[in-house]
Design an enzyme around this catalytic site. Structure first.
Site, short mmCIF file in Angstrom:
data_model
loop_
_atom_site.label_atom_id
_atom_site.label_comp_id
_atom_site.label_asym_id
_atom_site.label_seq_id
_atom_site.Cartn_x
_atom_site.Cartn_y
_atom_site.Cartn_z
N ARG A 155 57.05 54.91 -21.12
CA ARG A 155 58.48 54.82 -21.06
C ARG A 155 58.99 55.93 -20.26
O ARG A 155 60.21 55.84 -19.51
CB ARG A 155 59.12 55.07 -22.40
CG ARG A 155 58.32 54.07 -23.74
CD ARG A 155 59.59 52.97 -23.94
NE ARG A 155 59.25 51.96 -22.88
CZ ARG A 155 58.19 51.25 -22.71
NH1 ARG A 155 57.16 51.59 -23.56
NH2 ARG A 155 57.79 50.66 -21.53
N GLN B 291 71.42 58.44 -29.81
CA GLN B 291 70.15 58.17 -30.35
C GLN B 291 69.26 57.57 -29.08
O GLN B 291 67.95 57.52 -29.50
CB GLN B 291 70.59 56.73 -31.09
CG GLN B 291 71.34 56.86 -32.15
CD GLN B 291 71.62 55.54 -32.98
OE1 GLN B 291 71.15 54.93 -33.77
NE2 GLN B 291 72.87 54.92 -32.38
N ASP C 31 66.48 58.77 -23.56
CA ASP C 31 66.45 58.85 -22.01
C ASP C 31 67.39 60.24 -21.75
O ASP C 31 67.94 60.54 -22.53
CB ASP C 31 66.99 57.48 -21.46
CG ASP C 31 68.40 57.25 -21.80
OD1 ASP C 31 69.35 57.90 -21.51
OD2 ASP C 31 68.66 56.13 -22.50
N HIS D 176 67.51 61.85 -31.79
CA HIS D 176 66.44 60.96 -31.96
C HIS D 176 65.44 61.74 -31.17
O HIS D 176 64.19 61.08 -30.58
CB HIS D 176 66.21 59.44 -31.78
CG HIS D 176 66.97 58.76 -32.83
ND1 HIS D 176 67.58 57.50 -32.84
CD2 HIS D 176 67.40 59.41 -34.30
CE1 HIS D 176 68.07 57.21 -34.13
NE2 HIS D 176 68.08 58.23 -34.83
N CYS E 265 54.48 71.16 -29.73
CA CYS E 265 53.21 71.44 -30.38
C CYS E 265 53.30 71.44 -31.90
O CYS E 265 54.17 71.91 -32.58
CB CYS E 265 53.07 72.77 -30.13
SG CYS E 265 51.48 73.75 -30.78
N GLU F 70 78.18 42.89 -29.03
CA GLU F 70 78.70 41.96 -30.11
C GLU F 70 79.07 42.75 -31.34
O GLU F 70 78.87 43.90 -31.49
CB GLU F 70 77.21 41.35 -30.64
CG GLU F 70 76.34 42.28 -30.99
CD GLU F 70 74.73 41.71 -30.91
OE1 GLU F 70 74.56 40.64 -30.87
OE2 GLU F 70 74.03 42.46 -31.10
N1 APR Z 1 76.72 47.00 -23.52
C1 APR Z 1 77.22 47.09 -24.56
N2 APR Z 1 76.02 47.14 -25.53
C2 APR Z 1 75.10 46.37 -25.41
C3 APR Z 1 74.77 46.14 -24.09
C4 APR Z 1 75.46 46.37 -23.24
N3 APR Z 1 75.30 46.08 -21.86
N4 APR Z 1 73.38 45.46 -24.10
C5 APR Z 1 72.96 45.48 -25.57
N5 APR Z 1 73.99 45.97 -26.37
C6 APR Z 1 74.23 46.27 -27.74
C7 APR Z 1 73.43 45.29 -28.64
O1 APR Z 1 74.19 44.15 -28.95
C8 APR Z 1 72.89 45.86 -30.01
O2 APR Z 1 74.05 45.88 -30.83
O3 APR Z 1 73.50 47.42 -28.18
C9 APR Z 1 72.92 47.62 -29.32
C10 APR Z 1 71.55 47.81 -29.38
O4 APR Z 1 71.02 47.96 -30.67
P1 APR Z 1 69.53 48.57 -30.68
O5 APR Z 1 68.41 47.99 -29.87
O6 APR Z 1 69.08 48.52 -32.10
O7 APR Z 1 69.47 50.12 -30.52
P2 APR Z 1 69.97 51.39 -31.30
O8 APR Z 1 71.14 50.89 -32.10
O9 APR Z 1 70.40 52.35 -30.28
O10 APR Z 1 68.67 51.83 -31.98
C11 APR Z 1 68.77 52.93 -32.89
O11 APR Z 1 66.48 52.59 -33.52
O12 APR Z 1 64.39 52.07 -32.90
C12 APR Z 1 65.30 53.09 -33.20
O13 APR Z 1 65.03 55.47 -32.70
C13 APR Z 1 65.36 54.15 -32.34
O14 APR Z 1 67.51 55.18 -31.45
C14 APR Z 1 66.91 53.96 -31.92
C15 APR Z 1 67.33 53.40 -32.95
#
Ligand code: APR
Length: 236
Positions: A60, A94, A97, A112, A120, A207
């Site tokens: 990553r 969250q 990066d 996060h 450490c 969404e």
């Molecule tokens: N623009 C806007 N929204 C988007 C885009 C985009 N280009 N692409 C995807 N999404 C939306 C998706 O529809 C989804 O609802 O972003 C959301 C991403 O959701 P997750 O993948 O679940 O990510 P996140 O909510 O940040 O996860 C939270 O879960 O795995 C742990 O610690 C990890 O920080 C992470 C936490």
């Protein structure tokens, strides 16, 4: 949109970095870059198979530092807004990066953790790291191998800086969540904390996540974030 907001909290998730070339977490297959989340994002997974976990975060980190990954218009407009907004502003991400800081954001909490840091296990000291590291890497404080872990909050662990985040949420008049599925606690409950003081809450996402925001704007982050924050600045 409320007129003349004085204090704003923004929460971002993986969706804001998707157009920068970093995959989101919850694809339909439930895997994160082909791995079950339990294997690569839990303390138990790290205990079971540390080599896999080190390599997962090394990959990553390499991806993050590659030429293909850069901040997109959503990151840069958030940074621009922060510089021009006359009130209080806190950005909580969250994401692990560094795209918000590369875009110029300043008052930023990585709840996060961060891919470009390691910790450490003995002293809890945190170090910057841009290269691969693993079980054999010698810790800079104890000078022995086996003590370093990714500075990432795994499932079952406490996110960072929750006091600062909660204080800002309790005092904000606008709360905006961008690109997050709302599946992971405690970030999933931030909009409710913000509502205690009657903040206006908005979701910007690809969404609808089905939660109780006052306003929901659907679209890709690089389209809807610049428009939304320009309007918000005009309302100040
Ligand atoms: N623009 C806007 N929204 C988007 C885009 C985009 N280009 N692409 C995807 N999404 C939306 C998706 O529809 C989804 O609802 O972003 C959301 C991403 O959701 P997750 O993948 O679940 O990510 P996140 O909510 O940040 O996860 C939270 O879960 O795995 C742990 O610690 C990890 O920080 C992470 C936490």
């Amino acid at each position: 949109m409320i007129p003349s907001p004085k204090s704003i909290v923004v929460l971002t998730g993986a969706g804001i970095s998707a157009e920068s070339g970093i995959k989101t977490f919850r694809a339909a297959d439930g895997l994160w870059e082909n791995h079950p989340i339990d294997d690569v994002a839990t303390p138990e997974g790290f205990e079971r198979n540390p080599s896999l976990v080190y390599e997962f975060y090394n990959q990553r980190r390499r991806q993050l530092l590659s030429d293909q990954v850069k901040p997109n218009a959503a990151h840069s407009h958030l940074a621009k807004f922060e510089h021009e907004f006359p009130g209080q502003f806190l950005l909580v991400t969250q994401n692990v990066d560094n795209l918000h800081e590369r875009a110029g954001s300043q008052n930023l909490v990585h709840m996060h953790g961060e891919l470009l840091k390691m910790r450490c296990l003995n002293s809890q000291l945190v170090f910057d790291i841009a290269k691969d590291f693993d079980f054999d890497t010698h810790c800079r404080c104890c000078r022995s191998p086996g003590n370093l872990r990714p500075h990432i909050v795994w499932f079952g662990e406490m996110p960072f800086q929750m006091n600062k985040i909660n204080q800002a949420l309790e005092n904000c008049d606008v709360f905006v969540a961008i690109g997050t599925s709302g599946n992971v606690y405690p970030a999933s409950g931030f909009y409710q904390t913000a509502k205690i003081r009657r903040a206006h809450t908005t979701e910007l996402n690809l969404e609808r996540t089905g939660s109780g925001f006052d306003e929901c704007i659907i679209g890709s982050a690089s389209d809807i974030v610049p428009t939304y924050f320009e309007k918000l600045l005009n309302a100040c």
